[in-house]
Design an enzyme around this catalytic site. Structure first.
Site, PDB file in Angstrom:
ATOM      1  N   PRO A   2       0.820  -1.212   0.000  1.00 40.76           N
ATOM      2  CA  PRO A   2       0.000   0.000   0.000  1.00 40.76           C
ATOM      3  C   PRO A   2       0.856   1.265   0.000  1.00 40.76           C
ATOM      4  CG  PRO A   2      -0.724  -1.549   1.682  1.00 40.76           C
ATOM      5  CD  PRO A   2       0.587  -2.027   1.184  1.00 40.76           C
ATOM      6  N   GLU A   3       0.694   2.051  -1.029  1.00 43.54           N
ATOM      7  CA  GLU A   3       1.356   3.345  -1.115  1.00 43.54           C
ATOM      8  C   GLU A   3       0.255   4.389  -1.273  1.00 43.54           C
ATOM      9  OE1 GLU A   3       4.561   3.219  -3.997  1.00 43.54           O
ATOM     10  OE2 GLU A   3       4.856   1.087  -3.660  1.00 43.54           O
ATOM     11  N   HIS A  95      -6.237 -13.076   9.775  1.00 40.60           N
ATOM     12  CA  HIS A  95      -5.402 -11.891   9.979  1.00 40.60           C
ATOM     13  C   HIS A  95      -6.207 -10.600  10.099  1.00 40.60           C
ATOM     14  CE1 HIS A  95      -2.063 -14.532   9.328  1.00 40.60           C
ATOM     15  NE2 HIS A  95      -2.367 -14.724   8.061  1.00 40.60           N
ATOM     16  N   ARG A 114       1.380  -9.560   7.912  1.00 40.82           N
ATOM     17  CA  ARG A 114       2.745  -9.331   8.411  1.00 40.82           C
ATOM     18  C   ARG A 114       2.825  -8.298   9.518  1.00 40.82           C
ATOM     19  NH1 ARG A 114       5.397 -10.198   2.417  1.00 40.82           N
ATOM     20  NH2 ARG A 114       4.460 -12.245   2.255  1.00 40.82           N
ATOM     21  N   ARG A 156      23.118  16.394  -1.532  1.00 46.66           N
ATOM     22  CA  ARG A 156      22.777  15.103  -0.934  1.00 46.66           C
ATOM     23  C   ARG A 156      23.501  13.987  -1.680  1.00 46.66           C
ATOM     24  NH1 ARG A 156      18.185  14.896   2.187  1.00 46.66           N
ATOM     25  NH2 ARG A 156      18.876  12.762   2.558  1.00 46.66           N
TER      26      ARG A 156
END
Length: 277
Positions: A2-3, A95, A114, A156
């Site tokens: 999931p993003e 779950h 998880r 960076r």
DNA sequence: AACGATCCCTGTTGGC
DNA sequence: TGCCAACAGGGATCGT
């Protein structure tokens, strides 16, 4: 995984179910899912009986206003998904570690094999001291302008992809959409952030909303049976549109070169050696 | 301060 | 066929 597009899709399903509803029952069957709260029982006690306000999102976090100046936070981690059961009597999924039943009937369930995800209910003080407060601007609602992003990149020495994945810099991109954005912008994931030019910054900022919009439009990416599903149980359909993620060895859709896979920032990363420099 | 490495967790996959 | 190590990854944390 999931993003932002998956979380936004989840938010859009949750909003009409939760906004204005009252939570009548909460069950937490796995304490680890509430580890961000000082006491797991707070998640139950602070939600039960309370009225729900607006369902928001920042980056990959769902932020839900709760009566009493509380914020209900849901994060899906890597294997989490929300399921809206129209009838609380529907058999509980394997779950399903957390459920919240509304006075309108439907039940919101958090399923996470998880358990990298979590649920929390924060007071204003707790919210302010949680690492949530360090989140950078949302990649969909609050995308920075080119000069701002460019200034964050200069000097960076991290790979550009590592910076795109850093939620303190920009909130919402994960491993899949970072690879897709980099492909569309024509920049390799292992390029040092400090070496990115102005035209490349422009291309990145052009690519981000296009890729995210396509992901949201498709209802997100469902990789396999275990992975993310929409709250109604349907699969997201962005998988078939992926340009590079998970396509190592397959021909680039644009130039035909074989897509390569390398490890960048401890994550598998996919790119076209010809289209990305 | 910046950056890399490690850990958490468990279903799935691949090698033997 | 069966066993088991390797793998997947968002984010916290620790070491350099």
């Amino acid at each position: 995984m999931p993003e932002l597009p998956e979380v936004e899709t989840t938010r859009r399903h949750l909003a009409p179910v939760l906004e204005g509803a009252r939570i009548v029952d909460v069950t937490l069957t796995r304490d680890r899912m509430a580890r961000r709260n000082t006491r797991p029982v707070d998640v139950v006690d602070r939600l039960e009986g309370r009225l729900i306000g607006s369902v928001g999102r920042r980056g990959k976090f769902l932020l839900i206003d709760v009566e009493g100046d509380l914020t209900w936070v849901i994060h899906l981690g890597m294997s989490g998904r929300v399921r809206i059961a129209e009838n609380p009597g529907e058999p509980r999924e394997t779950h399903a570690h957390f459920t919240a039943t509304t006075d309108r009937g439907p039940q919101v369930r958090l399923i996470d094999p998880r358990t990298f995800g979590f649920v929390a209910v924060f007071t204003p003080d707790e919210l302010a001291t949680d690492s949530l407060s360090l989140l950078g601007p949302d990649a969909w609602e609050d995308l920075p302008k080119a000069p701002t992003l460019h200034s964050r990149l200069t000097d960076r020495r991290v790979p550009l992809k590592a910076l795109l994945l850093d939620q303190r810099e920009l909130a919402g991109l994960g491993n899949i959409y970072a690879d897709e954005v980099l492909f569309r912008a024509g920049v390799r994931p292992d390029r040092l952030a400090g070496s990115v030019t102005s035209p490349e910054v422009d291309r990145l900022l052009d690519a981000i909303p296009v890729v995210l919009a396509a992901g949201i439009e498709s209802g997100g990416t469902s990789l396999d049976d275990l992975a993310y599903l929409l709250p109604d149980g349907r699969a997201g359909e962005f998988l078939s549109q992926l340009a590079v993620y998970g396509r190592a060895g397959q021909p680039c859709r644009r130039c035909g070169s074989a897509i390569e896979r390398v490890i960048v920032a401890q994550r598998s990363s996919h790119f076209c050696p010809r289209c990305q420099t």
